[in-house]
Design an enzyme around this catalytic site. Structure first.
Site, short mmCIF file in Angstrom:
data_model
loop_
_atom_site.label_atom_id
_atom_site.label_comp_id
_atom_site.label_asym_id
_atom_site.label_seq_id
_atom_site.Cartn_x
_atom_site.Cartn_y
_atom_site.Cartn_z
N SER A 134 -6.86 24.92 15.97
CA SER A 134 -6.61 26.07 15.10
C SER A 134 -7.76 26.35 14.14
O SER A 134 -8.05 27.51 13.84
CB SER A 134 -5.31 25.87 14.33
OG SER A 134 -4.22 25.93 15.22
N HIS A 162 -3.60 16.93 6.33
CA HIS A 162 -4.37 17.68 7.33
C HIS A 162 -3.79 19.08 7.53
O HIS A 162 -4.53 20.07 7.60
CB HIS A 162 -4.37 16.90 8.65
CG HIS A 162 -5.14 17.55 9.74
ND1 HIS A 162 -6.51 17.54 9.79
CD2 HIS A 162 -4.72 18.24 10.84
CE1 HIS A 162 -6.91 18.19 10.87
NE2 HIS A 162 -5.84 18.62 11.53
N VAL A 201 1.60 22.08 13.17
CA VAL A 201 2.87 21.47 12.83
C VAL A 201 2.61 20.41 11.76
O VAL A 201 1.72 19.58 11.92
CB VAL A 201 3.54 20.84 14.07
CG1 VAL A 201 4.86 20.17 13.71
CG2 VAL A 201 3.75 21.90 15.15
N ARG A 204 9.89 30.01 17.52
CA ARG A 204 9.06 31.17 17.18
C ARG A 204 8.05 31.53 18.28
O ARG A 204 7.21 32.40 18.09
CB ARG A 204 8.33 30.90 15.86
CG ARG A 204 9.28 30.91 14.68
CD ARG A 204 8.72 30.17 13.47
NE ARG A 204 9.61 30.27 12.33
CZ ARG A 204 10.73 29.57 12.15
NH1 ARG A 204 11.10 28.68 13.07
NH2 ARG A 204 11.48 29.72 11.08
#
Length: 158
Positions: A65, A97, A91, A136
């Site tokens: 990401s 982090h 997550v 989601r």
């Protein structure tokens, strides 16, 4: 509006412009691939349903990401696109982090939006657990990829 009260795939298709003359870049993270692949499928499917041509949808993958920012920036510089959509999933874990990645990606995408001539749509899921991410990305709360595609089309028309 909180996702808990709003399905990400619920929108009025009559309010979405025709995308047949629009060109989209999508940067997708390979990390949490089960989630990001489902989001990508939703995103591309929604773009196609609203008239985007397959050859006008360019997809590039990045390892994680955090790299979404670089990928989006390079697309904005090099490709002739009308909008860029970033797709990722972070997550929460046991270390800070999560916070660093989410803040870095958010700030980076905001910077590209402020300095670029095209919109960059923020499709980074930031969830407490994998169940929320699944909900989601095509689960009971819809698909964030659908929402990102609709947002991209509307922002191009903006």
């Amino acid at each position: 509006m909180a996702t808990l009260f709003h399905n990400l795939s619920d929108y009025n298709p009559n309010e979405v412009p025709n995308a047949s003359k629009m060109c989209f870049g999508i940067v997708v993270s390979e990390w949490n691939a089960e989630i990001t692949s489902a989001m990508l499928d939703g995103c591309v499917g929604t773009l196609l349903r609203h008239g985007a041509l397959e050859e006008n949808i360019r997809v590039k993958s990045v390892p994680g990401s955090f790299e979404l920012v670089y990928g989006a920036h390079q697309m904005a510089l090099r490709d002739e696109l009308d909008a860029i959509i970033v797709i990722g999933c972070v997550v929460r874990g046991e270390t800070p982090h999560f916070d660093y990645i989410c803040q870095g990606v958010s700030a980076g995408i905001a910077q590209i939006n402020a300095t670029s001539n095209i919109p960059v749509i923020f499709g980074l899921l930031t969830t407490e657990n994998m169940e929320q991410a699944k909900d989601r990305s095509g689960g009971k709360l819809g698909n964030k990829g659908d929402e990102c595609a609709v947002t991209a089309i509307k922002m191009v028309k903006f």
